[in-house]
Design a protein around this motif. Structure first.
Motif, PDB file in Angstrom:
ATOM      1  N   GLN A   1      -4.610   4.614  -2.089  1.00  0.00           N
ATOM      2  CA  GLN A   1      -6.058   4.655  -1.828  1.00  0.00           C
ATOM      3  C   GLN A   1      -6.716   5.305  -3.032  1.00  0.00           C
ATOM      4  O   GLN A   1      -6.217   6.330  -3.525  1.00  0.00           O
TER       5      GLN A   1
ATOM      6  N   LEU B   1       0.842  -1.187   0.000  1.00  0.00           N
ATOM      7  CA  LEU B   1       0.000   0.000   0.000  1.00  0.00           C
ATOM      8  C   LEU B   1       0.882   1.244   0.000  1.00  0.00           C
ATOM      9  O   LEU B   1       1.936   1.264   0.634  1.00  0.00           O
ATOM     10  N   TYR B   2       0.428   2.262  -0.714  1.00  0.00           N
ATOM     11  CA  TYR B   2       1.134   3.539  -0.736  1.00  0.00           C
ATOM     12  C   TYR B   2       1.001   4.162   0.646  1.00  0.00           C
ATOM     13  O   TYR B   2      -0.088   4.276   1.193  1.00  0.00           O
ATOM     14  N   SER B   3       2.118   4.545   1.215  1.00  0.00           N
ATOM     15  CA  SER B   3       2.162   5.089   2.569  1.00  0.00           C
ATOM     16  C   SER B   3       3.188   6.212   2.576  1.00  0.00           C
ATOM     17  O   SER B   3       3.900   6.416   1.585  1.00  0.00           O
ATOM     18  N   PRO B   4       3.306   6.938   3.674  1.00  0.00           N
ATOM     19  CA  PRO B   4       4.358   7.959   3.723  1.00  0.00           C
ATOM     20  C   PRO B   4       5.756   7.377   3.466  1.00  0.00           C
ATOM     21  O   PRO B   4       6.570   7.993   2.784  1.00  0.00           O
ATOM     22  N   THR B   5       6.019   6.185   3.986  1.00  0.00           N
ATOM     23  CA  THR B   5       7.319   5.549   3.748  1.00  0.00           C
ATOM     24  C   THR B   5       7.477   5.181   2.278  1.00  0.00           C
ATOM     25  O   THR B   5       8.526   5.451   1.673  1.00  0.00           O
TER      26      THR B   5
ATOM     27  N   SER C   1       5.995   6.523  -0.241  1.00  0.00           N
ATOM     28  CA  SER C   1       6.118   7.780  -0.975  1.00  0.00           C
ATOM     29  C   SER C   1       7.558   8.276  -0.976  1.00  0.00           C
ATOM     30  O   SER C   1       8.087   8.687  -2.012  1.00  0.00           O
TER      31      SER C   1
ATOM     32  N   CYS D   1       3.444  -0.029  -5.690  1.00  0.00           N
ATOM     33  CA  CYS D   1       2.503   0.456  -4.676  1.00  0.00           C
ATOM     34  C   CYS D   1       1.116   0.665  -5.255  1.00  0.00           C
ATOM     35  O   CYS D   1       0.963   1.007  -6.424  1.00  0.00           O
TER      36      CYS D   1
END
Length: 166
Positions: free
Chosen positions: A163, A8-12, A14, A160
């Motif tokens: 959402q 999942l795309y997350s701050p990390t 990114s 990734c």
């Protein structure tokens, strides 16, 4: 179109994507390559003549970054998986940066953006490769361009998945 993503795309995620894409950090490239190779390794392609098709970088991004991000990492993915790369796509026109666009605006922005590279490529069962999928506008447009020229697109693999936008 079926899209398979590693995380999942997350701050990390990114930070890793931006470090690879914008700063050319080899360690970040390796994490993205490992993620995509992992997804590909879990598939059974025994019945298929699979080829990887990278989503191309725009000319302005190639100049700014000093490389074609996804096509370049696709070469390493190919080395690790023994799946050949076919750079079959080309960008036909300028598109806006999608990061600030809504889902409908992304679809409109990408409509008709891809064509087929002039060189004739062998037929095969194609897997699109990209870094992030959000709305699917880019991979859907790429699949449309390929399908309209008789290519069979099995799906897409990305590092990734974000959402979905509304």
């Amino acid at each position: 179109m079926r899209v398979n993503s590693a995380v999942l795309y997350s701050p990390t995620a990114s930070k890793i994507i931006l470090a690879a894409k914008e700063r050319g950090l080899k360690g970040a490239d390796e994490l993205i390559i490992d993620a995509i190779v992992h997804v590909l390794s879990r598939a059974n392609f025994d019945k298929y003549n699979v080829r990887l098709v990278p989503i191309p970088s725009s000319a302005i991004n190639r100049r700014r970054r000093g490389r074609s991000f996804i096509p370049d990492i696709c070469d390493e993915i190919s080395e690790r998986t023994s799946i050949p790369v076919i750079p079959a796509l080309r960008i036909l026109r300028k598109v806006k940066d999608q990061s600030t666009l809504s889902a409908p605006a992304r679809t409109k922005n990408m409509h008709g953006a891809f064509g087929i590279a002039q060189k004739i490529y062998p037929r095969g069962d194609l897997i699109l490769i990209d870094d992030v999928v959000t709305t699917g506008a880019t991979v859907c447009e790429a699949a449309r361009a390929l399908n309209s020229h008789g290519f069979a697109v099995l799906g897409s693999v990305t590092a990734c998945v974000a959402q979905p936008l509304r």
